[in-house]
Design a protein around this motif. Structure first.
Motif, PDB file in Angstrom:
ATOM      1  N   ILE A 250       0.826  -1.276   0.117  1.00  0.00           N
ATOM      2  CA  ILE A 250      -0.078   0.038   0.109  1.00  0.00           C
ATOM      3  C   ILE A 250       0.999   1.211   0.061  1.00  0.00           C
ATOM      4  O   ILE A 250       0.885   2.082  -0.461  1.00  0.00           O
ATOM      5  CB  ILE A 250      -1.139   0.043   0.950  1.00  0.00           C
ATOM      6  N   MET A 251       1.818   0.719   0.548  1.00  0.00           N
ATOM      7  CA  MET A 251       2.521   2.907   1.240  1.00  0.00           C
ATOM      8  C   MET A 251       4.074   2.741  -0.132  1.00  0.00           C
ATOM      9  O   MET A 251       4.272   3.571  -0.740  1.00  0.00           O
ATOM     10  CB  MET A 251       4.120   2.931   2.125  1.00  0.00           C
ATOM     11  N   THR A 252       3.588   1.347  -0.800  1.00  0.00           N
ATOM     12  CA  THR A 252       4.402   1.489  -2.047  1.00  0.00           C
ATOM     13  C   THR A 252       3.680   2.843  -3.011  1.00  0.00           C
ATOM     14  O   THR A 252       4.144   3.149  -3.723  1.00  0.00           O
ATOM     15  CB  THR A 252       5.368   0.219  -2.481  1.00  0.00           C
ATOM     16  N   ARG A 253       2.997   2.256  -3.328  1.00  0.00           N
ATOM     17  CA  ARG A 253       2.205   2.933  -3.740  1.00  0.00           C
ATOM     18  C   ARG A 253       1.328   4.078  -3.666  1.00  0.00           C
ATOM     19  O   ARG A 253       1.318   5.523  -4.106  1.00  0.00           O
ATOM     20  CB  ARG A 253       0.311   2.230  -4.536  1.00  0.00           C
ATOM     21  N   GLN A 254       0.965   4.784  -2.551  1.00  0.00           N
ATOM     22  CA  GLN A 254       1.398   5.405  -1.871  1.00  0.00           C
ATOM     23  C   GLN A 254       2.223   6.647  -1.562  1.00  0.00           C
ATOM     24  O   GLN A 254       1.773   7.854  -1.176  1.00  0.00           O
ATOM     25  CB  GLN A 254       0.063   5.548  -0.604  1.00  0.00           C
ATOM     26  N   TYR A 255       2.901   6.263  -1.568  1.00  0.00           N
ATOM     27  CA  TYR A 255       4.584   6.921  -1.371  1.00  0.00           C
ATOM     28  C   TYR A 255       4.685   8.584  -1.899  1.00  0.00           C
ATOM     29  O   TYR A 255       5.210   9.394  -0.925  1.00  0.00           O
ATOM     30  CB  TYR A 255       5.347   6.230  -1.100  1.00  0.00           C
ATOM     31  N   LYS A 256       3.988   8.963  -2.840  1.00  0.00           N
ATOM     32  CA  LYS A 256       4.094   9.964  -4.135  1.00  0.00           C
ATOM     33  C   LYS A 256       3.666  11.064  -3.318  1.00  0.00           C
ATOM     34  O   LYS A 256       3.679  11.638  -3.378  1.00  0.00           O
ATOM     35  CB  LYS A 256       4.841  10.331  -4.750  1.00  0.00           C
ATOM     36  N   TYR A 257       2.151  10.353  -2.403  1.00  0.00           N
ATOM     37  CA  TYR A 257       1.214  11.190  -2.458  1.00  0.00           C
ATOM     38  C   TYR A 257       0.313  11.835  -1.167  1.00  0.00           C
ATOM     39  O   TYR A 257       0.512  12.684  -0.750  1.00  0.00           O
ATOM     40  CB  TYR A 257      -0.677  10.335  -2.760  1.00  0.00           C
ATOM     41  N   VAL A 258       1.563  10.709  -0.145  1.00  0.00           N
ATOM     42  CA  VAL A 258       1.666  11.493   1.480  1.00  0.00           C
ATOM     43  C   VAL A 258       2.533  11.210   2.585  1.00  0.00           C
ATOM     44  O   VAL A 258       2.271  11.791   3.149  1.00  0.00           O
ATOM     45  CB  VAL A 258       0.680   9.566   2.091  1.00  0.00           C
ATOM     46  N   PHE A 259       3.665  11.199   1.238  1.00  0.00           N
ATOM     47  CA  PHE A 259       5.136  11.580   2.114  1.00  0.00           C
ATOM     48  C   PHE A 259       5.173  13.289   1.499  1.00  0.00           C
ATOM     49  O   PHE A 259       5.507  14.226   0.289  1.00  0.00           O
ATOM     50  CB  PHE A 259       6.188  11.033   1.464  1.00  0.00           C
ATOM     51  N   CYS A 260       5.578  14.134   2.503  1.00  0.00           N
ATOM     52  CA  CYS A 260       6.018  15.677   2.504  1.00  0.00           C
ATOM     53  C   CYS A 260       5.185  16.089   1.474  1.00  0.00           C
ATOM     54  O   CYS A 260       5.183  16.698   0.531  1.00  0.00           O
ATOM     55  CB  CYS A 260       7.407  15.752   2.202  1.00  0.00           C
ATOM     56  N   PRO A 261       3.627  15.966   2.010  1.00  0.00           N
ATOM     57  CA  PRO A 261       2.695  17.029   0.898  1.00  0.00           C
ATOM     58  C   PRO A 261       2.369  18.780   1.384  1.00  0.00           C
ATOM     59  O   PRO A 261       3.294  18.644   2.326  1.00  0.00           O
ATOM     60  CB  PRO A 261       0.952  16.436   1.528  1.00  0.00           C
ATOM     61  N   GLU A 262       2.199  19.109   0.570  1.00  0.00           N
ATOM     62  CA  GLU A 262       1.983  20.759   0.138  1.00  0.00           C
ATOM     63  C   GLU A 262       1.228  21.275   1.074  1.00  0.00           C
ATOM     64  O   GLU A 262       1.292  22.063   1.473  1.00  0.00           O
ATOM     65  CB  GLU A 262       2.498  21.035  -1.255  1.00  0.00           C
ATOM     66  N   THR A 263       0.163  20.595   1.130  1.00  0.00           N
ATOM     67  CA  THR A 263      -0.893  20.922   2.130  1.00  0.00           C
ATOM     68  C   THR A 263      -0.708  20.899   3.920  1.00  0.00           C
ATOM     69  O   THR A 263      -1.091  21.589   4.862  1.00  0.00           O
ATOM     70  CB  THR A 263      -1.509  20.130   2.587  1.00  0.00           C
ATOM     71  N   THR A 264       1.402  20.243   3.937  1.00  0.00           N
ATOM     72  CA  THR A 264       1.253  20.462   5.573  1.00  0.00           C
ATOM     73  C   THR A 264       2.503  21.113   5.673  1.00  0.00           C
ATOM     74  O   THR A 264       3.885  21.769   4.480  1.00  0.00           O
ATOM     75  CB  THR A 264       2.082  18.541   6.004  1.00  0.00           C
ATOM     76  N   ASP A 265       3.145  21.859   6.784  1.00  0.00           N
ATOM     77  CA  ASP A 265       4.625  22.237   6.759  1.00  0.00           C
ATOM     78  C   ASP A 265       5.382  21.825   6.733  1.00  0.00           C
ATOM     79  O   ASP A 265       6.419  21.631   7.721  1.00  0.00           O
ATOM     80  CB  ASP A 265       4.474  23.254   8.120  1.00  0.00           C
TER      81      ASP A 265
END
Length: 506
Positions: free
Chosen positions: A230-245
């Motif tokens: 799951i996280m291999t597929r979701q990595y680029k969306y949930v790792f250090c997203p622009e909506t966070t600081d």
């Protein structure tokens, strides 16, 4: 005599300095969840474990939703009252009707916008996010590399599920459904996406145990593979997203660590001697592992890097001290490794593990223990001050601003005209003082051992004397041995003679 006094004074100063230095340590109770459930806590969860934090988060979220509804109802009432008031005064204020309508429209727009902020995602934020994603679109080579890795992980996941037969098919369907659901929830906050992932982990684990009756050891392996897929597929969306600081925090931590480049192992009371080749090699491996964490995509793999780094630290301490390392030695050394390595995107990696790792790994086990210590080390670095390093505020400020450094101060203690022989002599004196300190410690321990032996001997002697006095030993005279019946009685001739056979005439 003068040399002995000098060495003694140096030893006394060093011993006093060591006694005044405040150690950096974390009690095990301080690493646990502050709610007292027995699992490891996390600064990112305000000291709670994953389970307790979710409970607190749900309570806060329900409270926020209730407040939002109350605010929306209040705004609706104000809107209705304003509209009724405008209808009643329409005839009397026909001249100012246009101004009132303009004011009313502006007020209504403001209130509706306020309500939308609570209940809907901002379209402008979504458009801005899309623009940022287009501007930061990865190169085709990076996309190809990610695609190759995703395909490889997918094939491995399918091969792994074949060993589970019917449950494996259900697990694969659940994972596909979750990924499809997450693809439609990109506009959710990262905390809400994290909550969805944690709920999915919990539901799948419960189904494996209750519905499919999978043994606990196979459940753990299955959850690791599910997280990897799951996280291999979701990595680029949930790792250090622009909506966070997260990126802002990364830069702040990196800047802080660069400003603390002057911190030495002695200031942190790090029990590691890098002059030993084996210890130096362990330090390099620990730094490599903590830096390698950023290259991993799966939370469990990132945790494995932290665990390997921690084990190298324990080995370095063990070689230096020639004895097993303690927890009080581990945390200062971990802080030193982080300062020396300055890992990239440190806060982003910590937040990613916290949000999307299987919670059972963070709550118990060695992975959870080492990860909690890493979070404590980062928190210590962010709050590090002069008192933490046993320095004066003036020296700390000079070191932070780069006006001077501890190493420069040591070199300035010698005059430029001093020859190398004199410098070597002072180094030898320092080494002799250390040896003298070790010798005094050994002599002190030997005297203590001698005293303990004497006390033990005296104690045993006293116990024996008390027993002898309480139960005196009586020695009775030796009994005379009885003569055998058939033997000749030489000593005692008072016995009658043996019977002689007599012959009778018949």
């Amino acid at each position: 005599m003068f040399l002995s006094l000098t060495l003694f004074s140096l030893n006394r100063k060093k011993m006093n300095l060591k006694s005044e230095r405040r150690g950096i340590h974390e009690k095990k109770s301080e690493l646990l969840c502050k709610k007292g459930c027995g699992y490891y806590g996390n600064p990112a969860w305000q000291g709670f474990c994953s389970k307790c934090w979710r409970e607190e988060y749900h309570k806060a979220r329900q409270k926020q939703i209730q407040e939002d509804w109350e605010l929306a109802e209040r705004l609706q009432r104000e809107e209705e009252e304003a509209y009724a008031s405008s209808q009643s005064t329409q005839g009397a204020q026909s001249l100012t009707f246009s101004k009132f309508e303009e004011k009313k429209t502006n007020e209504k727009t403001r209130k509706v916008t306020t309500v939308k902020k609570f209940f809907t995602a901002s379209s402008r934020a979504g458009a801005k996010k899309a623009e940022i994603q287009e501007a930061k679109a990865p190169s085709p080579s990076i996309n190809r590399q990610a695609s190759i890795e995703t395909d490889r992980v997918s094939k491995e996941f399918i091969e792994f599920l074949k060993t589970y037969h019917k449950p494996g098919q259900d697990i694969y369907k659940q994972c596909k459904l979750f990924l499809d659901t997450m693809s439609h929830k990109r506009d959710l906050s990262i905390e809400e996406q994290s909550e969805c992932a944690q709920d999915f982990y919990q539901n799948v684990a419960e189904k494996l145990q209750t519905r499919w009756k999978v043994p606990p050891e196979k459940v753990e392996k299955a959850m690791d593979q599910i997280e990897k897929y799951i996280m291999t597929r979701q990595y680029k969306y949930v790792f250090c997203p622009e909506t966070t600081d997260d990126e802002k925090k990364d830069l702040a931590v990196q800047k802080r660590i660069r400003a603390l480049h002057w911190v030495t192992p002695q200031m942190l009371c790090v029990p590691v001697n890098e002059e030993i080749p084996e210890v130096s090699d362990m330090v390099v491996k620990a730094i490599t592992d903590i830096i390698e964490m950023d290259s991993k995509r799966v939370p469990r793999d990132k945790l494995a890097c932290i665990t390997k780094c921690s084990k190298h630290i324990f080995n370095a301490i063990k070689i230096t001290k020639n004895e097993p390392a303690s927890a009080d030695d581990f945390l200062p050394t971990l802080i030193y490794i982080v300062l020396k390595g300055n890992p990239p995107r440190l806060q982003s990696n910590i937040q990613y593990i916290t949000r999307f790792c299987n919670p059972s790994r963070l709550m118990t086990g060695e992975d959870g223990y080492y990860f909690t210590n890493l979070c404590c080390a980062v928190a210590f670095i962010e709050k590090l001050d002069a008192q933490s390093l046993n320095l004066s505020q003036e020296d700390f400020d000079r070191f932070m601003t780069g006006q001077t450094s501890p190493k420069k101060q040591e070199s300035d203690s010698f005059s430029p005209d001093v020859c190398l022989g004199v410098k070597q002599m002072y180094k030898n004196l320092d080494l002799l003082s250390q040896l003298n300190e070790r010798q005094e410690r050994i002599v002190s321990e030997a005297k203590k051992l001698e005293k303990d032996l004497i006390d033990w001997t005296d104690g045993i002697t006293k116990e024996v004397q008390d027993i002898v006095e309480k139960y005196p030993l009586e020695i009775k005279p030796k009994n005379q041995a009885l003569a055998a019946i058939d033997s000749e009685n030489v000593e005692n001739d008072k016995l009658p003679p043996p019977l002689q056979p007599q012959v009778y005439a018949g």
